[in-house]
Design a protein around this motif. Sequence first.
Motif, short mmCIF file in Angstrom:
data_model
loop_
_atom_site.label_atom_id
_atom_site.label_comp_id
_atom_site.label_asym_id
_atom_site.label_seq_id
_atom_site.Cartn_x
_atom_site.Cartn_y
_atom_site.Cartn_z
N UNK A 19 15.40 3.42 -11.05
CA UNK A 19 15.98 3.07 -9.75
C UNK A 19 14.91 2.62 -8.76
N UNK A 20 13.67 3.05 -9.01
CA UNK A 20 12.59 2.67 -8.09
C UNK A 20 11.64 1.62 -8.67
N UNK A 21 12.04 1.07 -9.83
CA UNK A 21 11.26 -0.03 -10.42
C UNK A 21 9.96 0.41 -11.07
N UNK A 22 9.88 1.67 -11.52
CA UNK A 22 8.63 2.16 -12.12
C UNK A 22 8.70 2.36 -13.64
N UNK A 23 9.83 1.96 -14.24
CA UNK A 23 10.03 2.28 -15.66
C UNK A 23 8.92 1.75 -16.55
N UNK A 24 8.37 0.62 -16.17
CA UNK A 24 7.33 0.02 -17.02
C UNK A 24 5.98 0.72 -16.86
N UNK A 25 5.87 1.63 -15.86
CA UNK A 25 4.56 2.24 -15.59
C UNK A 25 4.50 3.75 -15.82
N UNK A 26 5.65 4.41 -15.89
CA UNK A 26 5.64 5.87 -16.02
C UNK A 26 6.30 6.28 -17.33
N UNK A 27 5.61 7.09 -18.12
CA UNK A 27 6.21 7.66 -19.33
C UNK A 27 6.48 9.12 -19.07
#
Length: 247
Positions: A19-27
């Motif tokens: 929802x905050x656009x961080x899926x590609x950066x946080x595992x």
Amino acid sequence: MYAIEVGGVARVARSLFAANGFSDRISLVRGWSTEVQLPERADVLVSELIGDEPLAEDVLGVTKDALRRLLKPNARLVPSGIQLFGLPVTVPDDVLNQCTFTPATVQKWQSWYGLEFAPLTKVAPFRQVMDFMNPHAVLGWKTLSAPVLLADVDFKTWQRSRLRTTVPCTATAPGQLNGMIVYFELKAGSNTFFTTHPASTDESNHWCSPVYSFVHPISLETGSQFELTYWYRFDDGLSGCAVRRRD
Ligand SMILES: C[S@@+](CC[C@H](N)C(=O)[O-])C[C@H]1O[C@@H](n2cnc3c(N)ncnc32)[C@H](O)[C@@H]1O
């Protein structure tokens, strides 16, 4: 970036990242940080493991494990440490009476439950009371000296399993010294970025501060010398404090 979380909130963590656009950066790594492995060592540890009793959420043990297994040798910690301060105060009578076994309190219980609680009033004068209160709620209490530094804990280097300190103080106002509020400051390097000092918090603050009453209160004049002793044991969380006149 790895987000390690053991609690139920981990179930929605991936949706929050998306929802905050961080899926590609946080595992997301689910589990206790002390039990999981990471694919690589990290450069920075950001954590919030500070409790109402500031060191009771094992921030020291968790950080020690992370330094050993999950972080690079010169990793940065945020927060890097915590300072504990004591604020000598006059705890108002109505607050003390709520926490102590006064004759009026035990009489009230007797009328509610039909049981005799009077023997409790005999231990009251010898028992230190510790409660947690929102620092914002204690803002109007009379302070009798400047805050005193009780502990300066660096999360990278701290080794001790108990904390005991005695600090000299000078009264800045006359009054009855019957208690101490413990508040904290979180450090990032040498900077303070968060404090629960009563004057710096508002109703939105969710931390409550330990408030101790002294078994032997003392009466102070401006300029009176006294010393505060504070102790905390990390293994079982036992804590306490005392005050002694110096002049
Ligand atoms: C004090 S809360 C932080 C709350 C968050 N800062 C906030 O304001 O909502 C600590 C969080 O870390 C998690 N936690 C505590 N110790 C942990 C550990 N060793 N490994 C993984 N998660 C941990 C808890 O489940 C909790 O969600």
